[in-house]
Write an enzyme that holds these catalytic residues in place. Structure first.
Site, PDB file in Angstrom:
ATOM      1  N   ARG A  41      -0.286  16.992 -10.642  1.00 28.84           N
ATOM      2  CA  ARG A  41       0.174  17.641  -9.413  1.00 28.84           C
ATOM      3  C   ARG A  41      -0.452  17.004  -8.178  1.00 28.84           C
ATOM      4  NH1 ARG A  41      -2.141  22.880 -10.113  1.00 28.84           N
ATOM      5  NH2 ARG A  41      -1.334  23.381  -8.046  1.00 28.84           N
TER       6      ARG A  41
ATOM      7  N   SER B   1      -4.016  27.634 -12.263  1.00 30.29           N
ATOM      8  CA  SER B   1      -5.130  26.687 -12.299  1.00 30.29           C
ATOM      9  C   SER B   1      -6.457  27.397 -12.068  1.00 30.29           C
ATOM     10  CB  SER B   1      -4.919  25.595 -11.251  1.00 30.29           C
ATOM     11  OG  SER B   1      -6.008  24.694 -11.237  1.00 30.29           O
TER      12      SER B   1
ATOM     13  N   THR C 155     -18.901  22.869  -4.534  1.00 33.74           N
ATOM     14  CA  THR C 155     -20.170  23.444  -4.971  1.00 33.74           C
ATOM     15  C   THR C 155     -20.893  22.538  -5.962  1.00 33.74           C
ATOM     16  OG1 THR C 155     -19.331  25.685  -4.596  1.00 33.74           O
ATOM     17  CG2 THR C 155     -21.228  25.462  -6.048  1.00 33.74           C
TER      18      THR C 155
ATOM     19  N   LYS D 115      -9.276  29.104 -15.662  1.00 32.30           N
ATOM     20  CA  LYS D 115     -10.684  28.722 -15.847  1.00 32.30           C
ATOM     21  C   LYS D 115     -11.592  29.944 -15.825  1.00 32.30           C
ATOM     22  CE  LYS D 115     -10.579  25.523 -12.532  1.00 32.30           C
ATOM     23  NZ  LYS D 115      -9.167  25.209 -12.266  1.00 32.30           N
ATOM     24  N   LYS D 116     -11.301  30.900 -14.949  1.00 30.75           N
ATOM     25  CA  LYS D 116     -12.118  32.115 -14.882  1.00 30.75           C
ATOM     26  C   LYS D 116     -11.961  32.937 -16.157  1.00 30.75           C
ATOM     27  CE  LYS D 116     -13.563  31.098 -10.768  1.00 30.75           C
ATOM     28  NZ  LYS D 116     -14.950  30.600 -10.579  1.00 30.75           N
TER      29      LYS D 116
ATOM     30  N   ASP E 220     -17.534  37.139 -11.037  1.00 24.18           N
ATOM     31  CA  ASP E 220     -17.445  35.805 -10.436  1.00 24.18           C
ATOM     32  C   ASP E 220     -16.626  35.871  -9.157  1.00 24.18           C
ATOM     33  OD1 ASP E 220     -17.827  33.100 -10.114  1.00 24.18           O
ATOM     34  OD2 ASP E 220     -16.565  32.488 -11.792  1.00 24.18           O
ATOM     35  N   LYS E 221     -16.687  34.785  -8.417  1.00 25.79           N
ATOM     36  CA  LYS E 221     -15.964  34.635  -7.160  1.00 25.79           C
ATOM     37  C   LYS E 221     -15.410  33.232  -7.082  1.00 25.79           C
ATOM     38  CE  LYS E 221     -16.987  32.309  -3.133  1.00 25.79           C
ATOM     39  NZ  LYS E 221     -17.501  30.911  -3.087  1.00 25.79           N
ATOM     40  N   HIS E 222     -14.280  33.084  -6.398  1.00 28.51           N
ATOM     41  CA  HIS E 222     -13.725  31.751  -6.170  1.00 28.51           C
ATOM     42  C   HIS E 222     -13.257  31.651  -4.727  1.00 28.51           C
ATOM     43  CE1 HIS E 222     -11.831  27.920  -7.258  1.00 28.51           C
ATOM     44  NE2 HIS E 222     -10.859  28.265  -6.439  1.00 28.51           N
ATOM     45  N   SER E 223     -13.498  30.498  -4.105  1.00 29.66           N
ATOM     46  CA  SER E 223     -13.082  30.259  -2.730  1.00 29.66           C
ATOM     47  C   SER E 223     -12.052  29.138  -2.693  1.00 29.66           C
ATOM     48  CB  SER E 223     -14.284  29.880  -1.858  1.00 29.66           C
ATOM     49  OG  SER E 223     -13.868  29.407  -0.589  1.00 29.66           O
TER      50      SER E 223
END
Length: 444
Positions: free
Chosen positions: A172, A187, A124, A191-192, A84-87
């Site tokens: 927050r 955070s 997304t 989730k990942k 997976d990837k996160h931006s």
């Protein structure tokens, strides 16, 4: 002896390092509701001013992962790694919509838990909801079935995955503590990890269109993410990428989906978008041992795109998530896009070159059109946005617009047009070369 929530907050407030037991106790209280919003705010503010050690960050991440369901994939007998990837978000950041099917076409499985847009950056999940029928909130079981059968699925966070994070972030967000790197780290990564990801790459945007405006802060966040992710059992790498201008040709939900589809079909090519996408895919292919070298990874990506297999994987995943079965063949039938009008520079700048772009303002132009949010529960218009951005070094005149605005009415067009004009700076003798797209690669 029972650990008391106020004493845990007091310890962090006074600069103490919390034990794993104390952190677990606090996060369990967040999940059960025993810990109040005021206590979450107090803890977050204490962490903001006293910071969190890497050990604390790792334990908070693990505790938030374990606050809800953790996906296990053994029963599906996947014949490839879970990646997976996160931006951190930007303008025209459509990477996820291309990266996931390319990875799937190369043998990976991508269970991507994505977010919605807020402020000047797009989300997304919002983009995918411009596709009729696409279900961004499937059950966990259905989500896993789509990943197993099509190689990829992109959906929003459910109430079952890392519920402690949902409460923590909501508090927050309204208490000026979002920017605490340790809590950002927990955070994102919780989730990942809850999704069962084996390998992760982070795309940390840097520049005037990003949340991280300078290299120092971007490196600090990247270092935290890589170290904690890897320590928690999910090897994590980060790529710092330039966000001083839009990443793609378009900004807006349906517009970006259309551009992603065109990219996968080989019809549209944004050099910046292509460079970032290929770099992130290549990192994951090597990290997960699907490729043994950079050259092999590059060849795999090229083949997945040129053969049309990446486009096929995206189309199958969209259909499995409830979208049209022929989206790839006729995207214009399903993606509703508002009519467009050009925005030109003021006449006094004709003949001059674009010298700089305030990229955040371009994102706010989309918000002004109704395509983004200024509050979490605000509805958005998927059909509006901007396209055809002129880039630094290009000359403006009466025939070359700064951008095209896709608007529903004159009022929103005028608001977006004003922001676009403010976003551009000009110089009669532009000589500055475009900044490098890929800035830095970091590992734990």
């Amino acid at each position: 002896m029972e650990l008391l929530i106020p004493e845990i907050i007091r310890s962090k407030r006074d600069g103490g390092e919390l034990s794993a037991k104390e952190i677990r106790r606090f996060i369990e209280g967040v999940t059960s509701g025993e810990v109040t919003d005021a206590q979450i705010a107090a803890f977050s503010m204490a962490a903001f001013f006293k910071d969190l050690t890497m050990a604390e960050r790792t334990e908070i991440t693990r505790s938030m992962r374990d606050s809800g369901e953790v996906l296990h994939w053994n029963e599906f007998q996947l014949n490839g790694p879970i990646v997976d990837k996160h931006s951190t978000g930007g303008i025209g950041d459509t990477v996820s919509l291309m990266l996931a099917p390319i990875l799937a076409a190369c043998g990976g499985f991508v269970p991507m838990i994505a977010g919605r847009g807020l402020a000047h950056t797009g989300g997304t999940v919002d983009k995918l909801e411009s596709i009729p029928g696409y279900n961004t909130q499937p059950t966990v079981r259905d989500f896993q079935k789509v990943v197993a059968s099509t190689g990829m699925a992109i959906a929003g966070q459910t109430a079952d995955l890392a519920p402690a994070d949902r409460r923590m972030y909501a508090t927050r967000d309204v208490t000026a503590t979002v920017e605490q790197y340790g809590l950002i780290t927990a955070s994102i990564l919780s989730k990942k990890l809850a999704a069962g990801v084996d390998h992760l790459v982070m795309d940390i945007k840097v520049g005037n269109g990003a949340f991280m405006q300078d290299m120092e802060s971007a490196r600090a966040l990247a270092h935290s993410l890589c170290q904690v992710g890897t320590e928690a059992g999910m090897p994590t790498e980060a790529l710092l990428t330039n966000m001083d201008q839009p990443l793609a040709h378009t900004a807006g939900n349906a517009l970006e989906v259309m551009e992603a589809i065109s990219y996968l079909k080989g019809e549209v090519h944004s050099e910046r978008l292509d460079e970032v996408t290929r770099a992130l895919v290549g990192m994951l292919l090597q990290q997960s041992n699907l490729a043994s070298s950079r050259d092999e990874a590059h060849a795999m990506v090229e083949e997945a795109l040129a053969s049309g297999r990446a486009a096929e994987y995206f189309g199958r995943s969209v259909a499995a998530m409830g979208g049209p079965i022929d989206l790839m063949e006729a995207p214009q039938t399903y993606l509703k896009i508002a009519s467009k009008r050009p925005v030109f520079a003021e006449e006094q700048y004709f003949g001059q070159c674009v010298d700089r772009i305030d990229t955040r303002e371009l994102g706010m132009a989309v918000v002004a059109l109704g395509g983004g949010r200024t509050s979490p529960n605000q509805s958005i218009d998927h059909a509006v946005g901007c396209s055809g951005f002129i880039m630094p070094g290009a000359q403006v005149n009466s025939e070359v617009p700064l951008a095209w605005v896709h608007a529903r009415d004159d009022r929103s067009f005028d608001q977006a047009s004003s922001r676009i004009k403010q976003a551009y700076g000009f110089n009669p003798e532009y000589s500055k070369q475009p900044g490098h797209m890929l800035l830095e690669h970091l590992k734990a």
